[in-house]
Motif scaffolding. Structure first.
Motif, PDB file in Angstrom:
ATOM      1  N   GLY A  92     -26.536  59.182  18.870  1.00 29.67           N
ATOM      2  CA  GLY A  92     -25.768  58.431  17.880  1.00 29.67           C
ATOM      3  C   GLY A  92     -24.391  58.136  18.436  1.00 29.67           C
ATOM      4  O   GLY A  92     -23.628  59.072  18.703  1.00 29.67           O
ATOM      5  N   VAL A  93     -24.080  56.869  18.631  1.00 26.51           N
ATOM      6  CA  VAL A  93     -22.820  56.478  19.269  1.00 26.51           C
ATOM      7  C   VAL A  93     -21.618  57.005  18.492  1.00 26.51           C
ATOM      8  O   VAL A  93     -20.720  57.635  19.074  1.00 26.51           O
ATOM      9  CB  VAL A  93     -22.746  54.941  19.439  1.00 26.51           C
ATOM     10  CG1 VAL A  93     -21.357  54.500  19.881  1.00 26.51           C
ATOM     11  CG2 VAL A  93     -23.798  54.475  20.446  1.00 26.51           C
ATOM     12  N   GLU A  94     -21.581  56.785  17.185  1.00 22.75           N
ATOM     13  CA  GLU A  94     -20.431  57.244  16.392  1.00 22.75           C
ATOM     14  C   GLU A  94     -20.282  58.758  16.453  1.00 22.75           C
ATOM     15  O   GLU A  94     -19.173  59.275  16.620  1.00 22.75           O
ATOM     16  CB  GLU A  94     -20.574  56.794  14.939  1.00 22.75           C
ATOM     17  CG  GLU A  94     -20.328  55.319  14.733  1.00 22.75           C
ATOM     18  CD  GLU A  94     -20.416  54.918  13.271  1.00 22.75           C
ATOM     19  OE1 GLU A  94     -20.020  55.722  12.401  1.00 22.75           O
ATOM     20  OE2 GLU A  94     -20.883  53.792  13.014  1.00 22.75           O
ATOM     21  N   ARG A  95     -21.400  59.457  16.323  1.00 22.89           N
ATOM     22  CA  ARG A  95     -21.375  60.923  16.376  1.00 22.89           C
ATOM     23  C   ARG A  95     -20.915  61.406  17.741  1.00 22.89           C
ATOM     24  O   ARG A  95     -20.084  62.311  17.849  1.00 22.89           O
ATOM     25  CB  ARG A  95     -22.778  61.452  16.055  1.00 22.89           C
ATOM     26  CG  ARG A  95     -22.913  62.946  16.127  1.00 22.89           C
ATOM     27  CD  ARG A  95     -24.345  63.348  15.793  1.00 22.89           C
ATOM     28  NE  ARG A  95     -24.553  64.747  16.090  1.00 22.89           N
ATOM     29  CZ  ARG A  95     -25.721  65.277  16.386  1.00 22.89           C
ATOM     30  NH1 ARG A  95     -26.808  64.532  16.412  1.00 22.89           N
ATOM     31  NH2 ARG A  95     -25.837  66.561  16.655  1.00 22.89           N
ATOM     32  N   ASP A 130     -21.239  47.953  22.269  1.00 21.61           N
ATOM     33  CA  ASP A 130     -22.145  49.069  22.005  1.00 21.61           C
ATOM     34  C   ASP A 130     -21.493  50.439  22.191  1.00 21.61           C
ATOM     35  O   ASP A 130     -21.872  51.394  21.528  1.00 21.61           O
ATOM     36  CB  ASP A 130     -23.386  48.982  22.902  1.00 21.61           C
ATOM     37  CG  ASP A 130     -24.242  47.773  22.588  1.00 21.61           C
ATOM     38  OD1 ASP A 130     -24.225  47.300  21.434  1.00 21.61           O
ATOM     39  OD2 ASP A 130     -24.941  47.300  23.506  1.00 21.61           O
ATOM     40  N   ALA A 137     -11.317  54.977  19.666  1.00 21.36           N
ATOM     41  CA  ALA A 137     -11.157  56.391  19.338  1.00 21.36           C
ATOM     42  C   ALA A 137     -10.218  57.111  20.305  1.00 21.36           C
ATOM     43  O   ALA A 137      -9.946  58.299  20.149  1.00 21.36           O
ATOM     44  CB  ALA A 137     -12.520  57.083  19.338  1.00 21.36           C
ATOM     45  N   PRO A 142     -15.880  50.884  20.850  1.00 23.24           N
ATOM     46  CA  PRO A 142     -15.715  52.008  19.917  1.00 23.24           C
ATOM     47  C   PRO A 142     -15.084  53.240  20.578  1.00 23.24           C
ATOM     48  O   PRO A 142     -14.274  53.927  19.953  1.00 23.24           O
ATOM     49  CB  PRO A 142     -17.138  52.308  19.448  1.00 23.24           C
ATOM     50  CG  PRO A 142     -17.934  51.094  19.731  1.00 23.24           C
ATOM     51  CD  PRO A 142     -17.270  50.424  20.901  1.00 23.24           C
ATOM     52  N   HIS A 194     -26.989  56.836  22.928  1.00 23.42           N
ATOM     53  CA  HIS A 194     -27.601  56.027  21.867  1.00 23.42           C
ATOM     54  C   HIS A 194     -28.516  56.888  20.998  1.00 23.42           C
ATOM     55  O   HIS A 194     -28.462  56.827  19.772  1.00 23.42           O
ATOM     56  CB  HIS A 194     -28.372  54.866  22.491  1.00 23.42           C
ATOM     57  CG  HIS A 194     -29.127  54.037  21.515  1.00 23.42           C
ATOM     58  ND1 HIS A 194     -28.500  53.160  20.648  1.00 23.42           N
ATOM     59  CD2 HIS A 194     -30.449  53.943  21.258  1.00 23.42           C
ATOM     60  CE1 HIS A 194     -29.412  52.581  19.909  1.00 23.42           C
ATOM     61  NE2 HIS A 194     -30.602  53.030  20.250  1.00 23.42           N
ATOM     62  N   ILE A 213     -19.072  59.815  20.031  1.00 22.27           N
ATOM     63  CA  ILE A 213     -17.650  59.530  20.242  1.00 22.27           C
ATOM     64  C   ILE A 213     -16.787  60.519  19.463  1.00 22.27           C
ATOM     65  O   ILE A 213     -15.825  61.074  20.005  1.00 22.27           O
ATOM     66  CB  ILE A 213     -17.322  58.076  19.851  1.00 22.27           C
ATOM     67  CG1 ILE A 213     -17.952  57.114  20.856  1.00 22.27           C
ATOM     68  CG2 ILE A 213     -15.819  57.858  19.757  1.00 22.27           C
ATOM     69  CD1 ILE A 213     -17.877  55.654  20.445  1.00 22.27           C
ATOM     70  N   ALA A 214     -17.124  60.751  18.215  1.00 24.47           N
ATOM     71  CA  ALA A 214     -16.327  61.675  17.394  1.00 24.47           C
ATOM     72  C   ALA A 214     -16.336  63.080  17.998  1.00 24.47           C
ATOM     73  O   ALA A 214     -15.286  63.731  18.091  1.00 24.47           O
ATOM     74  CB  ALA A 214     -16.866  61.704  15.963  1.00 24.47           C
TER      75      ALA A 214
END
Length: 159
Positions: free
Chosen positions: A29-32, A57, A65, A61, A26, A34-35
């Protein structure tokens, strides 16, 4: 993630699952996360403190991915709670075979056999057994009952 990148430079085949807590993800950064996890070659995640009520959460996601989201089940996960815990799980189910801390108690084969049978009534996912695995012989016996054995305390990297 850097350790995964380095490992993947010499091994692109071995499935690799990261295990940890949600707060660092968290904060990162969740998106960062995961990517970057996907980019470096992570195959799945075990996030021990994120209950299924918070699938949106990270679980959803991550799966969107292409990362598996592996749930933990325990001897205290009752039959009423089990479908909720398993909902959204992918890759495998990680059964924590003893209550308490790793290395404190051994999982009995009778207990593991009963637990695997109960889990198989609720999921078609492979079942990995961890915690309470005390020796190579014990791991081999447990492996005959499940689809895999997790032995974290005896992890050795090849030279």
């Amino acid at each position: 993630l850097q350790m995964v990148r380095e490992f993947r430079s010499g091994d692109s085949e071995t499935p690799l699952v990261l295990m940890g807590y949600f707060n660092p993800i968290h904060h990162y950064g969740v998106e960062r996360f995961i990517a970057e996890a996907k980019e470096v070659g992570v195959d799945g995640l075990i996030v021990v403190d994120l209950p299924p009520e918070h699938n949106e959460d990270l679980c959803h996601p991550a799966q969107a991915a292409g990362l598996d989201f592996i749930r933990l089940t325990t001897p205290t996960t009752g039959d009423q709670r089990l479908p909720t815990v398993l909902e959204g799980s992918s890759g495998l189910v990680y059964y924590v075979s003893v209550a308490g801390v790793t290395g404190a108690n051994a999982a009995t084969l009778e207990h593991v056999e009963e637990a695997v049978a109960r889990l198989r009534r609720h999921t078609d996912l492979p079942i990995g057994i961890g915690f309470g695995i005390r020796s190579a012989e014990h791991a081999a016996a447990v492996a005959r009952l499940a689809d895999g054995v997790v032995v974290g305390s005896a992890l050795r990297m090849p030279k």
